[in-house]
Scaffold this motif. Structure first.
Motif, PDB file in Angstrom:
ATOM      1  N   TRP A   1      87.066  21.524  81.212  1.00 40.80           N
ATOM      2  CA  TRP A   1      87.281  22.956  81.452  1.00 40.80           C
ATOM      3  C   TRP A   1      87.976  23.623  80.259  1.00 40.80           C
ATOM      4  CZ3 TRP A   1      92.493  23.941  81.162  1.00 40.80           C
ATOM      5  CH2 TRP A   1      93.339  22.836  81.343  1.00 40.80           C
TER       6      TRP A   1
ATOM      7  N   VAL B   1      84.412  19.603  90.469  1.00 40.17           N
ATOM      8  CA  VAL B   1      84.074  19.426  91.887  1.00 40.17           C
ATOM      9  C   VAL B   1      84.186  17.943  92.268  1.00 40.17           C
ATOM     10  CG1 VAL B   1      82.235  19.622  93.604  1.00 40.17           C
ATOM     11  CG2 VAL B   1      82.622  21.478  91.971  1.00 40.17           C
TER      12      VAL B   1
ATOM     13  N   LEU C   1      76.952  23.265  91.407  1.00 39.48           N
ATOM     14  CA  LEU C   1      77.650  24.127  92.358  1.00 39.48           C
ATOM     15  C   LEU C   1      76.663  24.880  93.229  1.00 39.48           C
ATOM     16  CD1 LEU C   1      80.368  25.179  93.311  1.00 39.48           C
ATOM     17  CD2 LEU C   1      80.241  26.966  91.564  1.00 39.48           C
TER      18      LEU C   1
ATOM     19  N   VAL D   1      76.217  27.564  86.312  1.00 36.25           N
ATOM     20  CA  VAL D   1      76.500  27.449  87.745  1.00 36.25           C
ATOM     21  C   VAL D   1      75.323  26.835  88.493  1.00 36.25           C
ATOM     22  CG1 VAL D   1      76.954  28.769  89.855  1.00 36.25           C
ATOM     23  CG2 VAL D   1      78.146  29.353  87.731  1.00 36.25           C
TER      24      VAL D   1
ATOM     25  N   THR E   1      80.797  22.188  78.366  1.00 35.58           N
ATOM     26  CA  THR E   1      81.053  23.329  79.250  1.00 35.58           C
ATOM     27  C   THR E   1      80.149  23.303  80.472  1.00 35.58           C
ATOM     28  OG1 THR E   1      81.709  24.644  77.328  1.00 35.58           O
ATOM     29  CG2 THR E   1      81.196  25.842  79.359  1.00 35.58           C
TER      30      THR E   1
ATOM     31  N   VAL F   1      82.251  22.426  85.493  1.00 35.62           N
ATOM     32  CA  VAL F   1      82.362  22.782  86.917  1.00 35.62           C
ATOM     33  C   VAL F   1      81.995  21.608  87.824  1.00 35.62           C
ATOM     34  CG1 VAL F   1      81.481  24.287  88.741  1.00 35.62           C
ATOM     35  CG2 VAL F   1      82.036  25.242  86.497  1.00 35.62           C
TER      36      VAL F   1
END
Length: 398
Positions: A360, A339, A61, A115, A331, A335
């Motif tokens: 998720w 995406v 991300l 992230v 985990t 993300v």
């Protein structure tokens, strides 16, 4: 009259010492991982072409939102903060004077690494390795069961032979397909050595910081209350965690039927692709079973049929460490995989994709299930220790 109850102060001191002993190795692990992340960031800053996150298909991300130089700077900053926090966690009296600060900062840092360095390739590499290991372990387990527990081993052998027969005669699995997959698998690991190394560092960092956050947070009333709630509801949490890989296992199992789900076109479903899908599906099925082991008897005592180990207690760390590693891998990939799913043609396809592969949900729920298992086992050890202390006190009094 001599009291048989251990002094409250001594119990608290013993608990604090135990938590300190648990905190230190994970703080050291976080220090090493943070150093690796800092080194990677510096290398990508000085040599932008060496950054694997600029390759097509990478979905970090932070990398998607930042320019390469900015991304490298953020990676360096993340690693540097990790080094600083690790030093604080390793300092004397960290749990007594700075526990809330360490817990909060470690949790934030774990989320930051997810992230910044979370990549869809992490779950891909891990899935292939775990799926292959699950197949090998399944064959070895069946062989042992046939000898030591035929009532279990023979039906399991017949089931595996039936599945193999369907895979060969109906679905078209061939030995050439299996060997082609193995060759591609091995060459893929070599070709992607650097991304795998980066994934290993990021997973290690998230795992270590998560454990540091939990251990330091247990000094607060709120975290202890939440942990007690987890233990009370551990069966529900564990069953929910076991449901995480189930949709994927069902999808891959459907490749053995006339109605394969999410499979390539019939002409494109080569033996090598079929072998890959079935192996990954085997890994998902094994993940369901192993997760349920957190609330089953064989998750605490080795089954009798296991050579040398049968009947002995299962060391808690034997379940906790791999479980936390798996939860971290899932985990940290959630993300970027989400995406990736946004590239589907419609909202329905996005929803279906994220339900078939619900990282998720699966990752955090598995982490909670492992936490509940660890807390329960720790409580059992405390009860045994308290009983032993009372016994010694009674003996001294006599």
């Amino acid at each position: 009259m001599t009291s048989t109850r251990p002094a409250t102060g001594s119990v608290a001191a013993t608990r604090s010492e135990a938590e300190t002993r648990l905190l230190r190795p994970f703080a050291v692990l976080a220090l090493v991982a943070s150093g690796a992340i800092t080194a990677f960031g510096l290398a990508w800053w000085l040599l932008p072409d060496s950054n694997p996150y600029t390759a097509p298909g990478s979905r970090s991300l932070a990398n998607a939102l930042l320019e390469p130089t900015q991304f490298a700077a953020v990676v360096v900053a993340t690693g540097a903060v990790g080094l600083l926090l690790a030093g604080v966690a390793l300092s004397r009296g960290a749990l007594r004077r700075r526990a809330p600060l360490v817990a909060g900062a470690a949790a934030v840092l774990a989320a930051t690494v997810i992230v910044v360095l979370g990549d869809a390739g992490t779950i891909t590499f891990a899935g292939y390795l775990f799926g292959f290991s699950a197949v090998v372990a399944g064959v070895l387990t069946t062989a042992v069961l046939i000898v030591r527990a035929p009532r279990l081993g023979v039906p399991l052998l017949l089931l595996l032979l039936a599945l193999l027969g369907v895979a060969v005669s109906w679905a078209g699995l061939t030995w050439d397909g299996v060997t082609t997959f193995l060759v591609r698998f091995g060459s893929g690991l070599v070709d992607n050595a650097l991304p795998i190394l980066v994934s290993a560092a990021s997973v290690t960092a998230v795992l270590a910081w998560t454990v540091v956050a939990v251990v330091a947070g247990r000094t607060t009333r709120e975290v202890r209350a939440f942990e007690s709630w987890l233990v009370r509801h551990r069966r529900t949490v564990t069953v929910l965690a076991a449901l995480g890989p189930l949709p994927y296992a069902i999808v891959r199992a459907s490749w053995l039927t006339p109605w394969p789900l999410f499979a390539p076109a019939q002409g494109e479903l080569s033996p090598a692709v079929l072998a890959t899908g079935l192996m990954l599906g085997s890994g998902a099925a094994a993940a369901c079973v192993l997760t349920l082991g957190l609330i089953m008897r064989w998750g605490r005592v080795f089954p009798r049929w296991m050579p040398r180990l049968g009947g002995r207690p299962v060391p808690a760390r034997l379940a906790v460490v791999p479980g936390l590693a798996a939860a971290t891998i899932i985990t940290i990939s959630a993300v970027p995989v989400f995406v990736l799913s946004l590239g589907a043609d419609s909202l329905i396809e996005v929803i279906v994709f994220d339900l078939v592969l619900p990282l998720w949900f699966w990752g955090p729920m598995l982490a909670l299930a492992v936490w509940a298992y660890a807390a329960e086992r720790r409580g059992e050890r405390r009860e045994i220790g308290a009983s032993a202390a009372v016994g010694r006190a009674d003996a001294d009094g006599a």
